[in-house]
Design a protein around this motif. Structure first.
Motif, PDB file in Angstrom:
ATOM      1  N   GLY A 151       3.255  -0.626  -2.147  1.00  0.00           N
ATOM      2  CA  GLY A 151       1.990  -1.335  -2.261  1.00  0.00           C
ATOM      3  C   GLY A 151       1.545  -1.906  -0.941  1.00  0.00           C
ATOM      4  N   ASN A 152       0.236  -2.100  -0.821  1.00  0.00           N
ATOM      5  CA  ASN A 152      -0.342  -2.650   0.403  1.00  0.00           C
ATOM      6  C   ASN A 152      -1.534  -3.512   0.004  1.00  0.00           C
ATOM      7  OD1 ASN A 152      -1.034  -3.036   3.156  1.00  0.00           O
ATOM      8  ND2 ASN A 152      -2.577  -1.438   2.962  1.00  0.00           N
ATOM      9  N   GLY A 153      -1.353  -4.813   0.031  1.00  0.00           N
ATOM     10  CA  GLY A 153      -2.370  -5.728  -0.463  1.00  0.00           C
ATOM     11  C   GLY A 153      -1.710  -6.698  -1.429  1.00  0.00           C
ATOM     12  N   ALA A 188      -8.606   1.581   6.332  1.00  0.00           N
ATOM     13  CA  ALA A 188      -8.212   0.199   6.619  1.00  0.00           C
ATOM     14  C   ALA A 188      -7.832  -0.560   5.376  1.00  0.00           C
ATOM     15  CB  ALA A 188      -9.325  -0.523   7.356  1.00  0.00           C
ATOM     16  N   GLU A 189      -6.668  -0.279   4.864  1.00  0.00           N
ATOM     17  CA  GLU A 189      -6.174  -0.844   3.618  1.00  0.00           C
ATOM     18  C   GLU A 189      -7.041  -0.386   2.470  1.00  0.00           C
ATOM     19  OE1 GLU A 189      -5.955  -4.958   4.898  1.00  0.00           O
ATOM     20  OE2 GLU A 189      -3.804  -4.722   5.105  1.00  0.00           O
ATOM     21  N   THR A 190      -7.776  -1.292   1.789  1.00  0.00           N
ATOM     22  CA  THR A 190      -8.495  -0.878   0.593  1.00  0.00           C
ATOM     23  C   THR A 190      -9.903  -0.428   0.888  1.00  0.00           C
ATOM     24  OG1 THR A 190      -9.318  -3.101   0.205  1.00  0.00           O
ATOM     25  CG2 THR A 190      -7.213  -2.512  -0.810  1.00  0.00           C
ATOM     26  N   GLY A 191     -10.403  -0.653   2.090  1.00  0.00           N
ATOM     27  CA  GLY A 191     -11.797  -0.389   2.366  1.00  0.00           C
ATOM     28  C   GLY A 191     -12.613  -1.620   2.058  1.00  0.00           C
ATOM     29  N   ASP A 192     -13.400  -2.056   3.031  1.00  0.00           N
ATOM     30  CA  ASP A 192     -14.130  -3.298   2.843  1.00  0.00           C
ATOM     31  C   ASP A 192     -15.163  -3.134   1.748  1.00  0.00           C
ATOM     32  OD1 ASP A 192     -14.500  -5.948   3.584  1.00  0.00           O
ATOM     33  OD2 ASP A 192     -16.298  -5.425   4.712  1.00  0.00           O
ATOM     34  N   ARG A 247      -3.632  -4.895  -6.126  1.00  0.00           N
ATOM     35  CA  ARG A 247      -4.351  -5.564  -7.209  1.00  0.00           C
ATOM     36  C   ARG A 247      -5.354  -6.572  -6.635  1.00  0.00           C
ATOM     37  NH1 ARG A 247      -4.243  -3.753 -12.283  1.00  0.00           N
ATOM     38  NH2 ARG A 247      -4.203  -5.875 -13.109  1.00  0.00           N
ATOM     39  N   ASN A 248      -5.966  -6.230  -5.515  1.00  0.00           N
ATOM     40  CA  ASN A 248      -6.884  -7.162  -4.864  1.00  0.00           C
ATOM     41  C   ASN A 248      -8.077  -7.523  -5.740  1.00  0.00           C
ATOM     42  OD1 ASN A 248      -5.210  -6.932  -2.707  1.00  0.00           O
ATOM     43  ND2 ASN A 248      -6.618  -5.816  -1.405  1.00  0.00           N
ATOM     44  N   SER A 249      -8.420  -6.672  -6.702  1.00  0.00           N
ATOM     45  CA  SER A 249      -9.543  -6.970  -7.592  1.00  0.00           C
ATOM     46  C   SER A 249      -9.241  -8.137  -8.521  1.00  0.00           C
ATOM     47  CB  SER A 249      -9.899  -5.738  -8.431  1.00  0.00           C
ATOM     48  OG  SER A 249      -8.821  -5.369  -9.271  1.00  0.00           O
ATOM     49  N   LYS A 250      -7.969  -8.503  -8.642  1.00  0.00           N
ATOM     50  CA  LYS A 250      -7.566  -9.592  -9.531  1.00  0.00           C
ATOM     51  C   LYS A 250      -7.402 -10.928  -8.820  1.00  0.00           C
ATOM     52  CE  LYS A 250      -7.442  -6.952 -13.113  1.00  0.00           C
ATOM     53  NZ  LYS A 250      -8.436  -7.131 -14.192  1.00  0.00           N
ATOM     54  N   GLY A 251      -7.585 -10.940  -7.525  1.00  0.00           N
ATOM     55  CA  GLY A 251      -7.441 -12.179  -6.783  1.00  0.00           C
ATOM     56  C   GLY A 251      -7.327 -11.893  -5.298  1.00  0.00           C
ATOM     57  N   PRO A 252      -7.420 -12.925  -4.471  1.00  0.00           N
ATOM     58  CA  PRO A 252      -7.404 -12.739  -3.020  1.00  0.00           C
ATOM     59  C   PRO A 252      -6.033 -12.346  -2.486  1.00  0.00           C
ATOM     60  CG  PRO A 252      -7.498 -15.070  -3.573  1.00  0.00           C
ATOM     61  CD  PRO A 252      -7.645 -14.333  -4.854  1.00  0.00           C
ATOM     62  N   TRP A 253      -6.043 -11.702  -1.348  1.00  0.00           N
ATOM     63  CA  TRP A 253      -4.835 -11.347  -0.606  1.00  0.00           C
ATOM     64  C   TRP A 253      -5.031 -11.839   0.819  1.00  0.00           C
ATOM     65  CZ3 TRP A 253      -0.053 -10.645   0.198  1.00  0.00           C
ATOM     66  CH2 TRP A 253       0.468  -9.826   1.211  1.00  0.00           C
TER      67      TRP A 253
END
Length: 331
Positions: free
Chosen positions: A87-89, A221-225, A32-38
């Motif tokens: 999950g990852n992130g 690489a996880e979600t992709g930069d 859910r990185n779009s909802k806040g920082p990780w």
């Protein structure tokens, strides 16, 4: 302060600790990185699911609920002591908790303060593991499951160079929470300390089949930069990077990839360059300065490579994931 483990490094750390690990669906890019920082990450948080049954519990933690989207943790530890990565992130597990507790975890203090505030975004800073248990103080905790909780915690601490005081329970973080119910966190931390004093056990033997997962795909690489995806929402009000009273409000929010183009000039670019130099990603002959240059792009590409990004995700143009991890101070 630590950069989160990539999916492959997390998987390897868990297996090296002697754990049986299952990769669930698209866990490597599920967040859910779009909802806040990780990031930065500071510790491991342990929960109980308040459910029974492995398959249904894993599905719930992967998918979440209508009012709380998944993933609800990074991994589920079942009654057999096996780990299911979901999950990852950023994951929706910790919610808002006590900033004093976070500071104690960062300092690896032996004693935690009372969790009497809910003023800090825990989803940003903690790995979360849900353990299958009804949480009624009657459902037993098999020894093999408790050992797996110990191993999971030790694996992540070992990978980051943390000690046992980087592991807390949800009940020690967020007011009103009781999980995990049925064993003591001080006892768990004592066991983690003993485990960290020894070398990791090594991956368990298999029937000869290749373990699921394997190497992380190049470019993923996880979600992709730059991808507007990732991590879990907070269990409660949505935190923001400019939240009043947050110790992280002094970092510059991601200005968008279009900001970094030929001719752009801003003190923000100077601040970014200074952070890149501090991280050892220095391709500057002069500067850094306020104008966006090829040296800035090359230095930022080195930072993306340092994080594990490849291909188009390491083109030197900042994306949200890598920007948040760089932690550029307010300019």
């Amino acid at each position: 302060m630590a950069t989160p483990l990539t999916a492959s490094r997390l998987l390897k750390a868990l297996r090296d600790e002697g754990l049986v690990v299952h990769e669930v669906r698209s866990w490597r890019t599920h967040n859910r990185n779009s909802k806040g920082p990780w990031a930065p990450v500071h510790g491991v948080m342990i929960h109980h699911t308040a459910t029974e049954g492995t398959d249904s519990s894993v599905d719930l933690c992967y998918d979440g609920r209508s009012d709380l989207p998944g993933p609800l943790c990074h991994g589920v530890i079942d009654k057999k002591g096996e780990v299911h990565l979901v999950g990852n992130g950023r994951a929706n597990h910790a919610g808002l908790g006590d900033g004093d507790v976070l500071r104690a975890v960062i300092n690896e203090d032996a004693e935690l303060p009372a969790d009497n505030d809910a003023d800090t975004d825990g989803n940003r800073h903690f790995y979360g593991f849900e353990c299958i248990n009804l949480g009624d103080d009657k459902d037993p905790w098999p020894e093999v499951q408790q050992t797996a909780i110990e191993k999971v915690s030790a694996a992540i601490c070992r990978a980051h160079g943390w000690n046992e005081h980087s592991v807390i329970g949800h009940k020690e973080w967020q007011p009103g929470k009781v999980d995990p119910l049925g064993f003591g966190m001080d006892d768990l931390r004592g066991r983690i300390k003993q485990r960290l004093a020894k070398a990791a056990e090594g991956a368990p033997e298999t029937d000869g089949a290749e373990p699921e997962g394997g190497a992380e795909p190049e470019g993923s690489a996880e979600t992709g930069d730059g991808a507007e995806t990732g991590g879990a929402e907070a269990d409660g009000p949505e935190p923001t990077s400019s939240e009043s009273g947050s110790e992280y409000a002094s970092y510059e929010p991601f200005p968008g990839g279009d900001f970094f183009r030929p001719g752009a000039s801003s003190p923000l670019i100077t601040a970014m360059g200074e952070r890149l130099v501090a991280e050892g990603c220095d391709h500057y002959r002069v500067g850094p300065g306020p104008e966006w240059t090829e040296a800035d792009r090359a230095s930022y590409a080195a930072w993306q490579h340092k994080l594990g990004f490849r291909g188009e995700d390491a083109d030197g143009i900042p994306g949200q994931v890598s920007w948040e991890r760089l932690q550029v101070p307010n300019a």
